[in-house]
Design a protein around this motif. Structure first.
Motif, PDB file in Angstrom:
ATOM      1  N   SER A   1      -5.871  -4.081 -10.810  1.00  0.00           N
ATOM      2  CA  SER A   1      -5.388  -2.526 -10.233  1.00  0.00           C
ATOM      3  C   SER A   1      -4.440  -1.856 -11.701  1.00  0.00           C
ATOM      4  O   SER A   1      -4.398  -0.836 -11.643  1.00  0.00           O
TER       5      SER A   1
ATOM      6  N   ASN B   1      -2.902   0.178  -5.251  1.00  0.00           N
ATOM      7  CA  ASN B   1      -4.207   0.179  -4.578  1.00  0.00           C
ATOM      8  C   ASN B   1      -5.235  -0.837  -5.230  1.00  0.00           C
ATOM      9  O   ASN B   1      -5.729  -1.156  -5.390  1.00  0.00           O
TER      10      ASN B   1
ATOM     11  N   TYR C   1      -5.662   1.554 -11.503  1.00  0.00           N
ATOM     12  CA  TYR C   1      -5.399   2.189 -10.287  1.00  0.00           C
ATOM     13  C   TYR C   1      -3.842   1.571  -9.576  1.00  0.00           C
ATOM     14  O   TYR C   1      -3.781   2.573  -8.674  1.00  0.00           O
TER      15      TYR C   1
ATOM     16  N   LYS D   1       0.641  -1.001  -0.169  1.00  0.00           N
ATOM     17  CA  LYS D   1      -0.122  -0.103   0.060  1.00  0.00           C
ATOM     18  C   LYS D   1       0.435   1.291   0.284  1.00  0.00           C
ATOM     19  O   LYS D   1       0.968   2.169  -0.313  1.00  0.00           O
TER      20      LYS D   1
ATOM     21  N   HIS E   1      -5.534  -3.738  -3.873  1.00  0.00           N
ATOM     22  CA  HIS E   1      -6.966  -4.077  -2.465  1.00  0.00           C
ATOM     23  C   HIS E   1      -8.077  -3.673  -2.641  1.00  0.00           C
ATOM     24  O   HIS E   1      -8.652  -3.947  -1.935  1.00  0.00           O
ATOM     25  N   GLU E   2      -8.066  -2.489  -3.096  1.00  0.00           N
ATOM     26  CA  GLU E   2      -9.960  -2.071  -3.730  1.00  0.00           C
ATOM     27  C   GLU E   2      -9.681  -2.481  -4.648  1.00  0.00           C
ATOM     28  O   GLU E   2     -11.630  -2.521  -4.812  1.00  0.00           O
TER      29      GLU E   2
END
Length: 215
Positions: free
Chosen positions: A162, A171, A167, A111, A173-174
């Motif tokens: 991502s 990112n 992303y 992250k 994890h989004e």
């Protein structure tokens, strides 16, 4: 260049998924009973899409899910090691409850933007993206204007989508994922467009039947 429809599915459930254990590239588990039903639900949901080619990783859970769709369409499954899940190194096979600090450290590094970081003996997001993206783009170039299905893995889906959708790896994890979930992208010379992500309504009837059976 015309539009290529890319359908992606996360493989069905394994016992490792059910027991919350890390799988990764080094664990070659088969689908459990729920996973088989999820694979059949994917096949049923895609029956009106006219899938023309099917691709999966070389791991059993991905292949078995893909084969459920292939059987309905009378197609072959094309498997590639480049599309395997991330190698989580020494964390593979361990219950998530026992490695929470290690996983937290891993995710915090990612992250923060350190996407070249990997667990001991494992692969980094950068390495995984490079091998899987290279293979996927070769496939896309060879199958333009077709309806394609890729049956992949949770972390790999996060890594690929991502980047493809802008992303950025840090990112990833989004991007949500769950066993048996579906994704639909369109691809042309300008890039990727998302139509839906982590679609699970085709699994609703399956969950309802399981709840009835357990009562």
């Amino acid at each position: 260049m015309g539009i290529t429809n890319i359908y992606l599915a996360r493989h069905g459930e394994t016992e490792y998924n059910r027991c919350n254990q890390i799988q990764g590239r080094g664990i070659d588990a088969s689908l459990n009973d729920t996973g088989i039903k999820q694979a059949q639900a994917i096949a049923q949901h895609l029956q009106d899409v006219s899938i023309q080619r099917i691709f999966s990783s070389s791991l059993k859970r991905s292949q078995q899910t893909a084969e459920a769709v292939a059987k309905k369409y009378q197609l072959e499954v094309n498997t590639y090691q480049d599309l395997d899940e991330m190698d989580f190194g020494i964390l593979e096979g361990k219950p998530i409850s026992e490695i929470k600090p290690e996983l937290k450290h891993l995710h915090e590094r990612w992250k923060s933007g350190d996407v070249d970081f990997a667990s001991a003996g494992g692969e980094s997001p950068t390495v995984v993206f490079k091998r899987a993206d290279n293979r996927a783009r070769l496939i896309l170039e060879e199958n333009q204007k077709k309806n394609l299905l890729f049956v992949l893995h949770g972390r790999l889906l996060r890594i690929l989508l991502s980047e493809w959708l802008g992303y950025g790896l840090k990112n990833m994890h989004e991007i949500p994922h769950s066993n048996g979930a579906l994704y639909h992208l369109r691809w042309n010379s300008t890039g990727f467009e998302s139509l839906y992500i982590n679609k699970t309504d085709h699994l609703t009837d399956l969950h309802s039947k399981e709840e009835i059976a357990s009562n």
